[in-house]
Enzyme design. Structure first.
Site, mmCIF file in Angstrom:
data_model
loop_
_atom_site.group_PDB
_atom_site.id
_atom_site.type_symbol
_atom_site.label_atom_id
_atom_site.label_comp_id
_atom_site.label_asym_id
_atom_site.label_seq_id
_atom_site.Cartn_x
_atom_site.Cartn_y
_atom_site.Cartn_z
ATOM 1 N N GLU A 242 -5.653 3.841 -6.050
ATOM 2 C CA GLU A 242 -6.844 3.341 -5.367
ATOM 3 C C GLU A 242 -6.980 4.163 -4.100
ATOM 4 O OE1 GLU A 242 -8.791 -0.575 -3.187
ATOM 5 O OE2 GLU A 242 -6.621 -0.285 -3.220
ATOM 6 N N ASP B 136 -1.911 0.674 -4.725
ATOM 7 C CA ASP B 136 -2.903 0.102 -3.834
ATOM 8 C C ASP B 136 -3.154 0.997 -2.620
ATOM 9 O OD1 ASP B 136 -4.488 -2.358 -2.959
ATOM 10 O OD2 ASP B 136 -3.099 -2.165 -1.277
#
Length: 610
Positions: free
Chosen positions: A300, A263
């Site tokens: 990401e 993330d």
């Protein structure tokens, strides 16, 4: 692995006691809580051995005599609460049937495969791994290669997205705990499905985060949207980095996970000579050799820089692939016409090279990013770097029409199917990203145009935290013109309940038609897109901004060329396709004609060319 001792890194306290009891139901499960001093072993580490004859315990730590006792930062399981005792877990006791598993796509790895992002808590009404496993045949029939599971790290209470996790080594108890996760992974592998786990290493949630009591897990040298950054380069950082790397390896080794999605890696702020991501990449590569199967890392990143997926030996961060939000943004604006916030530049600019949304889409489909050293009005600066269209494997970019972020971070959580004027527009968008040379990813329910929204929801126990999150979201969306009462209350159980997929829709009317379309597209992708590396240099796009048609032509050197022709306008039109051949797939009654194809309004066709 079998647990015979508990080890803790806690350099801050001078004394650590362990408060423990055999688990309920065990031979010595009397419920008596005992307390013993842990043994210091040097460099801030402490150790305690389980007594003979006791295999599993609930335990917590008392630091310098200060109550209450705290859960283990490396807890494998938090039964009941992230604030309560931890429970030891013997991962060697899991029963696996995947000894022959070679990895996604028969050992070829995840690049180029079809990802499917799901949230365990809303994928089914039950919200558990076991219930999700009962739906895996649907994903196998759809043609999915990798199931991407949103974060499972333990978070407060029983409802939430998972991005406020605080037990990074633990598996959320309300999902079924670690044994249920192992069963889920095993069930995926039995159906030929790889598993990607979304892990959050850039921050911890606000409720149940006790790490700073144990050691310097955070640093004021860097700041993130969540406060002080995770300590990757300050005093004590070697052990913090070790904590994160070993957590990642644990999912891949002990739970047989194939891919990790990391993330917001741009918030892993690190000025060390070796960036943390490069260290992680090397550790994962070594484990892949040890296990004899491919292991991948998907980042990401909003940096628009393929240095993220450049090998460490060439000075990069070593990630296997990275999310490409520009693909989503360009498709979203072209299909919906929305241009607020970060969508602004994706509508085109009157004085720029891309003067309309289809021109923007064309650039993204052929160059990977819109912002590749160009000015971003949303950020107020130039952003990104160009992609080497020949040298960079296009599969290293993940393209998509929806994600948990892009749906759930809307005020009302609307899916693309609720935002387009005609289902054919979603069908067109799906064809463009599923048949592009990049790696595609679907968001759960997208494949049947699910009518259920996917909204942001929480279940914090602390009133102050619940209120802060609720008020913050309403203020944020109020600044974009939403009335505060239109923004769902994240704490209301009904917000989660509205977000649960309705599986009864799958076989109904237009939902069934969309599911057939996605299934056919995935099957066609396997026929048309080469299994090996792909190049953006092999993609060309023609378009007519006024007539609202666009043609993506992919001519890989190792396979026949094909074209995806879309009509995003409200009237039928003739779409020119050079060397148009057989219509391989169409949403509605596409008619091949001299020099191209005639498409109804809001429609798409895939053609052989050449």
């Amino acid at each position: 692995m079998t647990v015979r001792s508990v080890e803790l890194w806690a350099p801050l306290p001078e004394r650590v006691d362990i408060q423990w009891s055999p688990i309920p139901g065990s031979p010595d499960g009397s419920g008596e809580v005992r307390r013993e001093a842990m043994t210091p072993t040097g460099d801030g580490w402490w150790r305690w051995s389980l007594p003979a004859g006791i295999d599993q315990v609930d335990y917590a730590f008392v630091l310098d005599g200060e109550e209450p006792a705290l859960p283990d930062p490396r807890s494998a399981w938090q039964p009941g609460s992230v604030h309560g005792p931890s429970r030891t877990v013997d991962t060697a006791a899991f029963t696996w049937s995947d000894a022959a598993w070679a990895g996604p796509r028969d050992g070829a790895g995840s690049l180029g495969g079809v990802f499917y992002e799901l949230h365990v808590g809303t994928f089914t009404p039950e919200g558990t791994f076991d219930a999700a496993a009962r739906r895996l045949d649907h994903l196998a029939a759809l043609g999915v290669d990798v199931v991407e599971v949103m974060p499972v790290a333990a978070f407060p209470t029983d409802r939430g997205w998972g991005y406020d996790g605080v037990g990074l080594y633990a598996v959320q108890d309300s999902y079924g705990g670690p044994a249920a996760f192992a069963r889920f992974v095993d069930a995926c592998h039995a159906r030929g499905l790889g598993v990607c786990l979304d892990v959050v290493e850039n921050h911890l949630g606000a409720s149940g985060n006790y790490l700073s009591r144990f050691g310097p897990y955070f640093t004021e040298a860097h700041h993130t949207p969540w406060g002080a950054a995770v300590n990757l380069d300050d005093d004590g950082s070697p052990e913090v980095r070790r904590f994160l790397v070993e957590n990642a390896l644990r999912w891949l080794r002990d739970f047989h996970v194939d891919v990790l999605r990391l993330d917001a890696v741009h918030e892993l702020q690190d000025d060390s000579p070796q960036h943390y991501l490069a260290q992680l990449s090397a550790a994962v590569a070594a484990l892949a050799v040890e296990l004899g199967r491919p292991l991948d890392l998907v980042a990401e990143s909003d940096l628009n820089d393929t240095g993220m997926v450049t090998p460490v030996t060439d000075g990069g961060r070593g990630m296997t692939a990275q999310w490409d939000d520009d693909v989503h943004h360009a498709l979203h604006v072209a299909l919906t016409g929305e241009t607020q916030g970060y969508y602004a530049d994706f509508g085109g600019t009157a004085d720029g090279p891309e003067r309309g949304p289809l021109a923007v889409l064309a650039k993204v489909l052929t160059h990977g990013f819109l912002h590749d050293g160009t000015y971003s009005s949303f950020r107020g600066s130039t952003w990104g770097r160009p992609v080497d269209r020949v040298g960079v494997d296009a599969r290293r970019l993940l393209g998509y029409l929806q994600t948990h972020d892009q749906v759930g971070n809307r005020a009302a959580g609307e899916r693309i199917s609720a935002l387009v004027a005609d289902p054919g527009l979603q069908a067109a968008g799906a064809a463009l990203y599923l048949l592009a040379p990049t790696t595609p990813m679907l968001f759960m329910g997208e494949e049947w145009a699910a009518s259920t929204p996917w909204q942001f929801f929480t279940s914090f126990e602390e009133d102050w935290l619940a209120g802060a999150v609720r008020d913050g979201r309403r203020a944020e969306f109020g600044s974009h013109g939403w009335a505060s009462l239109e923004v769902p209350d994240p704490q209301d159980p009904a917000t989660r309940d509205r977000s649960v997929l309705d599986w009864a829709e799958v076989g109904q009317g237009e939902h069934a038609r969309m599911l057939r379309w996605y299934t056919d597209l995935v099957a066609l992708r396997r026929r048309l897109v080469p299994a090996g590396p792909t190049r953006l240099a092999d993609v060309a796009v023609t378009l007519d901004e006024d007539a609202r048609w666009l043609v993506l032509r992919h001519a890989p050197g190792s396979a026949p060329a094909y074209a995806v022709a879309v009509n995003l306008g409200g009237e039928p039109c003739q779409v020119p396709v050079a060397d148009a051949g057989e219509v391989l797939l169409s949403w509605s009654s596409a008619q091949r004609s001299a020099g191209g194809v005639r498409l109804p309004a809001a429609s798409v066709a895939v053609l052989a060319v050449g």
